[in-house]
Structures are given as C-alpha cells and as structure tokens.
Write a protein that holds these residues in place. Structure first.
Motif, PDB file in Angstrom:
ATOM      1  N   UNK A 100     -12.728  -6.330   4.460  1.00  0.00           N
ATOM      2  CA  UNK A 100     -11.914  -5.348   3.729  1.00  0.00           C
ATOM      3  C   UNK A 100     -10.641  -4.993   4.489  1.00  0.00           C
ATOM      4  N   UNK A 101     -10.752  -4.849   5.801  1.00  0.00           N
ATOM      5  CA  UNK A 101      -9.582  -4.457   6.593  1.00  0.00           C
ATOM      6  C   UNK A 101      -8.432  -5.460   6.387  1.00  0.00           C
ATOM      7  N   UNK A 102      -8.727  -6.754   6.485  1.00  0.00           N
ATOM      8  CA  UNK A 102      -7.680  -7.762   6.267  1.00  0.00           C
ATOM      9  C   UNK A 102      -7.190  -7.751   4.823  1.00  0.00           C
ATOM     10  N   UNK A 103      -8.108  -7.512   3.888  1.00  0.00           N
ATOM     11  CA  UNK A 103      -7.716  -7.477   2.475  1.00  0.00           C
ATOM     12  C   UNK A 103      -6.741  -6.329   2.220  1.00  0.00           C
ATOM     13  N   UNK A 104      -7.017  -5.173   2.797  1.00  0.00           N
ATOM     14  CA  UNK A 104      -6.136  -4.021   2.575  1.00  0.00           C
ATOM     15  C   UNK A 104      -4.778  -4.243   3.225  1.00  0.00           C
ATOM     16  N   UNK A 105      -4.778  -4.820   4.408  1.00  0.00           N
ATOM     17  CA  UNK A 105      -3.501  -5.099   5.068  1.00  0.00           C
ATOM     18  C   UNK A 105      -2.668  -6.036   4.189  1.00  0.00           C
ATOM     19  N   UNK A 106      -3.326  -7.044   3.629  1.00  0.00           N
ATOM     20  CA  UNK A 106      -2.606  -7.968   2.742  1.00  0.00           C
ATOM     21  C   UNK A 106      -2.000  -7.227   1.551  1.00  0.00           C
ATOM     22  N   UNK A 150     -27.829   8.548 -10.061  1.00  0.00           N
ATOM     23  CA  UNK A 150     -29.236   8.889 -10.303  1.00  0.00           C
ATOM     24  C   UNK A 150     -29.747   9.764  -9.154  1.00  0.00           C
ATOM     25  N   UNK A 151     -30.806  10.490  -9.413  1.00  0.00           N
ATOM     26  CA  UNK A 151     -31.344  11.398  -8.395  1.00  0.00           C
ATOM     27  C   UNK A 151     -31.654  10.651  -7.103  1.00  0.00           C
ATOM     28  N   UNK A 152     -31.241  11.203  -5.987  1.00  0.00           N
ATOM     29  CA  UNK A 152     -31.560  10.622  -4.681  1.00  0.00           C
ATOM     30  C   UNK A 152     -30.697   9.428  -4.313  1.00  0.00           C
ATOM     31  N   UNK A 153     -29.681   9.132  -5.111  1.00  0.00           N
ATOM     32  CA  UNK A 153     -28.809   7.972  -4.845  1.00  0.00           C
ATOM     33  C   UNK A 153     -27.419   8.440  -4.426  1.00  0.00           C
ATOM     34  N   UNK A 154     -26.753   7.628  -3.651  1.00  0.00           N
ATOM     35  CA  UNK A 154     -25.356   7.920  -3.300  1.00  0.00           C
ATOM     36  C   UNK A 154     -24.491   6.705  -3.637  1.00  0.00           C
ATOM     37  N   UNK A 155     -23.197   6.948  -3.914  1.00  0.00           N
ATOM     38  CA  UNK A 155     -22.320   5.840  -4.323  1.00  0.00           C
ATOM     39  C   UNK A 155     -21.906   4.972  -3.127  1.00  0.00           C
ATOM     40  N   UNK A 156     -21.849   3.660  -3.366  1.00  0.00           N
ATOM     41  CA  UNK A 156     -21.507   2.706  -2.302  1.00  0.00           C
ATOM     42  C   UNK A 156     -20.009   2.446  -2.235  1.00  0.00           C
ATOM     43  N   UNK A 157     -19.364   2.397  -3.398  1.00  0.00           N
ATOM     44  CA  UNK A 157     -17.919   2.129  -3.402  1.00  0.00           C
ATOM     45  C   UNK A 157     -17.150   3.443  -3.260  1.00  0.00           C
ATOM     46  N   UNK A 158     -16.113   3.385  -2.427  1.00  0.00           N
ATOM     47  CA  UNK A 158     -15.266   4.558  -2.240  1.00  0.00           C
ATOM     48  C   UNK A 158     -13.816   4.128  -2.460  1.00  0.00           C
ATOM     49  N   UNK A 159     -12.954   5.051  -2.871  1.00  0.00           N
ATOM     50  CA  UNK A 159     -11.539   4.674  -3.011  1.00  0.00           C
ATOM     51  C   UNK A 159     -10.942   4.433  -1.631  1.00  0.00           C
ATOM     52  N   UNK A 160     -10.192   3.333  -1.473  1.00  0.00           N
ATOM     53  CA  UNK A 160      -9.621   3.004  -0.163  1.00  0.00           C
ATOM     54  C   UNK A 160      -8.107   2.828  -0.231  1.00  0.00           C
ATOM     55  N   UNK A 161      -7.599   2.560  -1.438  1.00  0.00           N
ATOM     56  CA  UNK A 161      -6.156   2.345  -1.601  1.00  0.00           C
ATOM     57  C   UNK A 161      -5.761   3.041  -2.904  1.00  0.00           C
ATOM     58  N   UNK A 162      -4.719   3.852  -2.846  1.00  0.00           N
ATOM     59  CA  UNK A 162      -4.211   4.524  -4.050  1.00  0.00           C
ATOM     60  C   UNK A 162      -2.699   4.332  -4.066  1.00  0.00           C
ATOM     61  N   UNK A 163      -2.149   3.992  -5.228  1.00  0.00           N
ATOM     62  CA  UNK A 163      -0.709   3.702  -5.333  1.00  0.00           C
ATOM     63  C   UNK A 163      -0.283   2.692  -4.271  1.00  0.00           C
ATOM     64  N   UNK A 168      -1.281   2.242  -1.303  1.00  0.00           N
ATOM     65  CA  UNK A 168      -1.328   2.682   0.108  1.00  0.00           C
ATOM     66  C   UNK A 168      -2.741   3.089   0.477  1.00  0.00           C
ATOM     67  N   UNK A 169      -3.111   2.790   1.716  1.00  0.00           N
ATOM     68  CA  UNK A 169      -4.418   3.250   2.207  1.00  0.00           C
ATOM     69  C   UNK A 169      -4.492   4.764   2.187  1.00  0.00           C
ATOM     70  N   UNK A 170      -5.673   5.261   1.925  1.00  0.00           N
ATOM     71  CA  UNK A 170      -5.819   6.712   1.952  1.00  0.00           C
ATOM     72  C   UNK A 170      -6.571   7.179   3.193  1.00  0.00           C
ATOM     73  N   UNK A 171      -6.884   6.248   4.080  1.00  0.00           N
ATOM     74  CA  UNK A 171      -7.535   6.632   5.337  1.00  0.00           C
ATOM     75  C   UNK A 171      -7.046   5.677   6.420  1.00  0.00           C
ATOM     76  N   UNK A 172      -7.034   6.120   7.674  1.00  0.00           N
ATOM     77  CA  UNK A 172      -6.587   5.234   8.750  1.00  0.00           C
ATOM     78  C   UNK A 172      -7.527   4.043   8.920  1.00  0.00           C
ATOM     79  N   UNK A 173      -7.035   3.005   9.608  1.00  0.00           N
ATOM     80  CA  UNK A 173      -7.858   1.831   9.908  1.00  0.00           C
ATOM     81  C   UNK A 173      -9.092   2.282  10.683  1.00  0.00           C
ATOM     82  N   UNK A 174     -10.241   1.768  10.307  1.00  0.00           N
ATOM     83  CA  UNK A 174     -11.474   2.159  11.007  1.00  0.00           C
ATOM     84  C   UNK A 174     -11.629   1.395  12.317  1.00  0.00           C
ATOM     85  N   UNK A 175     -11.892   2.091  13.402  1.00  0.00           N
ATOM     86  CA  UNK A 175     -12.191   1.369  14.649  1.00  0.00           C
ATOM     87  C   UNK A 175     -13.446   0.496  14.467  1.00  0.00           C
TER      88      UNK A 175
END
Lengths: 451, 451
Positions: free
Chosen positions: A48-54, A366-379, A381-388
C-alpha cells in the motif's frame, strides 16, 4: 518515475476515450484476490505504501506525451487532457500487515473514471507482489518458532526494485535483518553480512581466512564453515576464536549438507569449547517447510538465512488479483465472464472473532465486528503520515498471533470463513438477473443495473 | 542508482577486508546455472545488457559512504578505498539470446578481487531473472507455432523494473508486442492495447462501448467480447464493424471460458459476416502448455496475450545460479561443499553440432565447435556498442531453430549433452585430491591448488 506511462497501453486508450467523451463520473474499482494459492491459509496485506506514493505523484512527463503523440498517434486534445491528469480521488484500503482472505477488497479506488482506470496496472503490481512476499515471509516466521530470520534474497529476486520490496516486506512479516545493503539503508533495517566461500578460498587456508575476518570485524564475526568440510570448519573457527581471544558475538554459518545433523554436531563442538554463546546460522535454499522440519527435529539453529524461495515467493510467485469496476456514477456494475463474476458496489470487510463479512461500504458492522478498510487518500492526498515499518510489523505480529491454528498451518490450511452480507448478496442477485434478462434480448444490452 | 550499496552487505565487508589487506590480485568468478528447472531443456541467456551497464556505472555515492561510516561503523581507510572503487576488470559472456545449458558459464568476471566480489549480487540478479523470463517466453514462442504473442505481464510482475525487463526479454524471445506502455517506449517495441471489461461496463450497453471505442480508434479496434456473453459479444462487434463501415484491422479478444471452442465459434461468426480479416486474440492466465494445447486442437487463434505466468516465470520463478571464485592470482580454486562442487579456472564453452564442451578458456576448440563466451568488457569498458533488441532477437530465433526437437520439447525435454574437457577434468581431479589430502591433515588446510 512519476509514471504516466507506468501502465498498460489499453488504460491510456480507454482514458483517452473517456476524456474525449466527457465521461468524468466517479468510478469505484475494487482490488481483491480471487483465490488463495494452494497452501495459503491467509495473506498479509502489503504494497500500500508504494501504491499511495504512486498515486500522489501520478502525472505524465513531457517525454511521455511526446511518445503518445509521435508513436501512438494521440491527438492534441487527448494530450492536453492527459497533461493535466492527476489522481484526485479517494482510496480505502486494508492497512499493511493485516491478514486478508480471498474475495476481500485490499483496496478500493474512487475517482473520475479516467484516473481510476489509468492507475490499475500499478495498484495491481505493488499489491500483488508485496502481498505475495509478506505472506510467504510470515509463514517462515511462524515456522521458525522464535528463531531469527534474515532476508538473503537480493541475488535472485526478480530485479533490484523487487529486492528492496522484499527487504521491506520481510521486515514487516517479522524478519530480524536483511543482507541487502541498500534495502537496509533505505528502510533503516539491521544489515547482516559475513563472508562468502570465495573469501575463504582467497586465502592460503581456511584458518587464515577466519583469522583475517575476525581481526577485521571482531565485533561481528560469523564464520562460514562449509567451504571444504563443515565440522573441520567449526573446529577451525573455535581455534581462531580462542587464539584471538574474541569475546564479542561470534557464530558459524552452515550453508550445505544435512543442516539439522550438522547444527547438532556444531553445537556440541562449540559448547565443548566453552562457546555456548556462539550462534548457529543455517542457510541454503530454505523455505518455511524446511525450517519447520528443522525446528520440529530440534535442530539447535539460532537464525535462518532465507533467500530466493521467499524473495520470489517460489511456490506462489503471483496472486490471482483483480481490479474490477464495481460502480460508475450512481450505478453498481459487475461482469458475468465465466469464473470471473465479481461483487458489485463499494465495499467494506467486517472482521469478527471467527469470520469475516464482505458488505456494502455503508452497512453497519455486524455485532462484534470491526471494519478492515480505512480511508487512506482523500482528494488525491494521504490523510495520515507514512507508517514506520515498526508500526506495520507490530500490526502483523498481532495479526499472526490472533489467527486460528488451522489458518496458520503450513500445509492444507483452513482460511477464516468469509461471508457475504445479505444486502450485498441481494444486490448481486438482482444485478445478475437484470443482466441475464437483457442479454436474452439481443436488441438491448445494458451493462449496468441499479441499486 | 550507480549502486555501491546494490549488493549484499557481506560483499562490502569482504571487499573492505581485501582492500585493507592489500589483496588486489586478479580473481575470476564464474556465473552459471547448477541445474535446469524441471521441464526446461534449454535456457535463453539474457540480462547481460543490464549487467554491463551496472559494471560501467559502478561506484559509491557519498550517501552510501556516510551510511557505511555512521551505521555500519566502517573506518576512514575503508571508506577512502571504497570511494575510489570502480569496476576496472574484464568480462567474458555468452551473448544475449543464445541457448545455454546447466553448468555452462553465462558470464565470467576477472578483476581485482574486491571489485569482482562487490558486483556478485547484481550479476546474479540481472542474469538469473532475465534468463528465467527469456527462457519461459521462448517456450511460449515455440508452443505458439507462428501465432503472435503479446506481453500482458505488467500488472503482476514482481515490481515495475521487472515489468520493463519482461517487456525486453519477451521481445528477445520473439514476442510481437507488449501492453507495457513504458516498456514499449523505452525499448522501441510495438505497444498493444485495446479495452478492459471496465470500459464495456462504463457504457450503458456493450454495443455503445464497442461503437465508442471504434469511433475513437478506428485503425486499431479489438473488441473485448466476454464481459457478459462471449458469442453475443462477437455478434455485437460484427454489428458495430458493419454499422461504422470499419475497413481497417479489427479483432475480438476472448479472455475467459473455453478459449478453443469459443475461438472456433467466433471465427465462424466473423467469417459468415465477411470479416475474414478479423483477428482473434486469446488471453487469460495462458502459458506455453495451454497455448500448445490450443494450437494442437487447431483453435483459430491469431494472437495470444500472455501475462503473469511468463512475467514471473511461474513454474520456475528462479534459477539455481551461482557466482563462484574459480581462480585467484595464479591459482585455480574450487570448493567441496556437498552438492556444490564447482569447476575451477577461467573457462570457455565450445558448441558443436550435437554437444557442448566446457573447457579451460585457453584450450583450442574441438573440431567443428565454436566458442560461446566472448569478451564484452575490457578495463571496465564495453568493447562493442549496445546491441539492438532486433539483433538479439534474430540470434535467439536462429538458436531456437537449431535446437534439436527433444531439447525444445515442452515436457520432459532432453538438454543437449554437455561434456567437460579432459584438461578441465584433470585439473578438477587434481585440485580435489590436493584439497582432500590437506583436509585430512588438520594442521594444514590450504584452500587453493596449482595448475
């Protein structure tokens, strides 16, 4: 390489056609793995990191545009439109280091269709390869059961850039170090490197070679002992350690023969010489299966150098990835190609304690579940710094710890069950019905349905 | 990337040790493939061009040296020596596009040992990967029996640089075009690109999509017909061709289902519509085995789009390559590691009509044989201009034409016999004897023999 031409030519042609026709509606493409390779119970998301940079850097250079004009015959209008093209869309993705299963979107791109189309090739390229390697490497980490792993792959990766991606992906999966000098520098990873057989051969005797290396690198001396005869080599290493009075970390590396048996004998020789702290490193065509066998046999190996078979993910050198249009404008879409039917609409994956659910993005978890996909790029641009890398590795380690044992199994593993939400199944059924009906009428052949 | 750090860290450490000790004698390293992968009767040499460019450009950048000082703890003397290090040696190599077999040197490097050692990783990397892909691609060309092949691999190669190498290696092996836009531009290859399923889906109907694409690209229209139903798609393509009165080259692409049967039916539909000139392109997970089956079944397929399985050489994603010290100073050397004994001395391969002979470089060719390795770099500089891809491809085509049928077979092939010259065998025996004798004497353990 900012990369307008880092794509398949049909993407350029399709984009040109969309732009010429004023087709600028938002399109959503979903990137997923159709089927897991044999002997893969899970995949570790990476790339993902390389994909976002691209995506952030995407644009055509003047030389790209000149080529499209002079050689490919594109007209002035198309070239003007391409010159202005940037990626302005939105990306939701599974964070690197998380476990994923077949059919689950790793990444979804929503953007004006020309942009979303143009980046298909690179999204697939980065995620397919790096996910392959991270997954293979994670299997080695599970097999090694606490022993250290070192990436030795550089010499036989599929290109130099691949070697860098392997250094990073193996680190994410829990490898302790890499032999790749540039990879270590670029990603701040521990570098590992001792001697090759040629070093031993370049000296008048093995003992001379060992003594020279130990004198030059007294604080990191691992002796490669199998150039002529492994156990004689171990004895010579012991002699040199004693003669030079080395007190720092020392080790021997076994690179051929019956590694389990030789490790046992080497351990006895080292212990008998009072070198209980000396490490034994094994290498030579290893993969997760051989490591598991050595661990199971109780071989006293402290670290494994793992190269080619992980660096090219030898038993599964690619994944059956797809990047499919799932919505255009306000309409969900799908195709009916045999064996390649996909799930329509922008989606989310909800992870529960013992199953995953693929759902439409706007559905509630669903009950007891959490979402796997999160927003990473909007307009665009990344919305969070590069992850170490350390953050991604920690995430991967806790994922591995949470996977059920049958999912982690090296052979005949059982992936976590993946369900499709009721709403998504209904949408798919409705769309399939509409498409099939209209197919039966040769005069009317719409490619899209409605929600 | 001029690339001092494009290497394994142990190469840097060994080079540092050689330089510190004034060990500047000429070393010869030999790069060869130990064993052919299963189902490979021959390999096509490739990767030399990138290897030579690397050698000519080799040097450490300041940031590399800073890293070696600050993070790896190398001292001022080593850094000064590395800063001055260039590749000043000589290279003999098998020209790209020639067929090679197990044990035959693809490349031999002779240089002061620190230089020759430092470049090991990159020599192996370039030759291993590109030879893998050129060999796999050549098998597809043999299987296709005259049908055109198009490289579709970019999206699932192991990185972007790999995709470029694949575009070039497949062209060398006889592919007619590539979908890779940057690869086509960089290497001057014909680019191929039509439409994806997403294009069809983005329009209200398949017919609208076909009509739009044909209007935008009337001189290169290949319709992707399997988004909903392949034969309906062919009929719609025919309608559009007629309606728009297209007279240029047209075609249909089949990307799923029973490609042989669908091609037959598509051919009948096209012929019945008077479109005898329309081409049929097949794609979708193809490799040499599936192409051979389709050809054998008489499927009327004019061109095959071949992607992932060639781009990663899926059934043999690496080769068992080695880069071994064979001489240092005036002494031939070899190692005795189990299963990894190599041939000492600088060598030549002599190719005869029905066998190859590996010999010492200075030997005269046996009657009717010609030498395979030629000098390509002297004093660190190329001695001939870069070869155009067309020249390399022509060489490859005549190699393929000359290979015996059992060697070209896709399954259970028989490689051409490779003999070892009498002089080389005697040298190996003598050296093995000397090494084994001295091994038996724990006080004396020389690593080298004499001629």
């Amino acid at each position: 390489m900012p990369g307008g031409l880092l794509t398949d030519m049909y993407e350029v042609n399709m984009a040109a056609s969309y732009l010429r026709r004023g087709m600028t509606d938002q399109a959503t493409f979903s990137l997923f793995v159709r089927r897991l390779p044999a002997d893969r119970g899970f995949l570790i998301a990476a790339g993902l990191e390389d994909a976002l940079r691209f995506l952030e850097d995407f644009s055509f250079e003047q030389e790209d545009l000149d080529y499209l004009r002079d050689v490919q015959g594109h007209g002035a209008g198309t070239l003007r439109a391409l010159a202005d093209l940037r990626f302005t869309g939105e990306v939701w993705a599974v964070p690197e280091g998380r476990a994923v299963f077949a059919g689950e979107p790793l990444l979804e791109v929503t953007a004006p269709i020309a942009e979303a189309q143009m980046v298909e090739t690179m999204m697939l390229n980065h995620l397919t390869f790096q996910t392959s390697v991270a997954s293979k490497a994670a299997r080695c980490v599970l097999a090694a059961d606490g022993a250290r792993l070192i990436d030795f792959a550089f010499r036989r990766t599929q290109g130099v850039e691949a070697a860098m991606a392997v250094a990073r992906a193996t680190a994410v999966a829990g490898f302790a170090a890499t032999s790749n000098a540039e990879g270590a520098r670029r990603y701040g990873l521990p570098a590992s490197g001792t001697m090759a057989h040629s070093y031993v051969q370049a000296f008048p005797s093995e003992e001379d070679a060992f003594a020279a290396f130990a004198a030059d690198f007294p604080d990191r001396t691992t002796f490669l002992v199998d150039t002529y005869d492994t156990l004689s080599g171990v004895r010579r290493a012991v002699d040199v350690v004693r003669r030079l009075g080395l007190t720092g970390p020392v080790g021997v590396r076994l690179d051929s023969g019956d590694l389990g048996a030789l490790a046992g004998e080497a351990r006895r020789l080292l212990d008998a010489a009072g070198l209980r702290h000396a490490q034994i490193v094994a290498s030579g065509g290893l993969d997760e299966y051989e490591i598991a066998d050595l661990v199971k046999a109780g071989a006293p190996i402290d670290a494994y150098g793992v190269g080619t078979k992980v660096g090219v993910s030898a038993d599964a050198p690619y994944l059956d990835t797809a990047y499919k249009l799932v919505a255009y404008g306000d309409r969900p879409v799908m195709k009916l190609s045999p064996g390649k039917v996909n799930l329509p609409g922008a989606k989310q994956v909800f992870r529960g304690p013992d199953r995953d659910v693929i759902a439409l993005r706007e559905e509630a978890p669903p009950a007891g579940c959490h979402p796997l996909l999160v927003p990473v790029l909007v307009d665009g641009r990344r919305i969070a710094p590069v992850e170490p890398i350390t953050v991604v590795r920690d995430r991967c380690m806790s994922e591995l710890a949470r996977l059920p044992a049958p999912t982690r199994a090296l052979r005949a593993p059982r992936p976590v069950p993946v369900e499709i939400s009721l709403r998504l199944r209904r949408l798919q059924d409705r769309l399939r019905g509409t498409l099939s009906e209209r197919l039966a009428d040769p005069a009317d052949h719409p490619a899209t349905g409605s929600w």
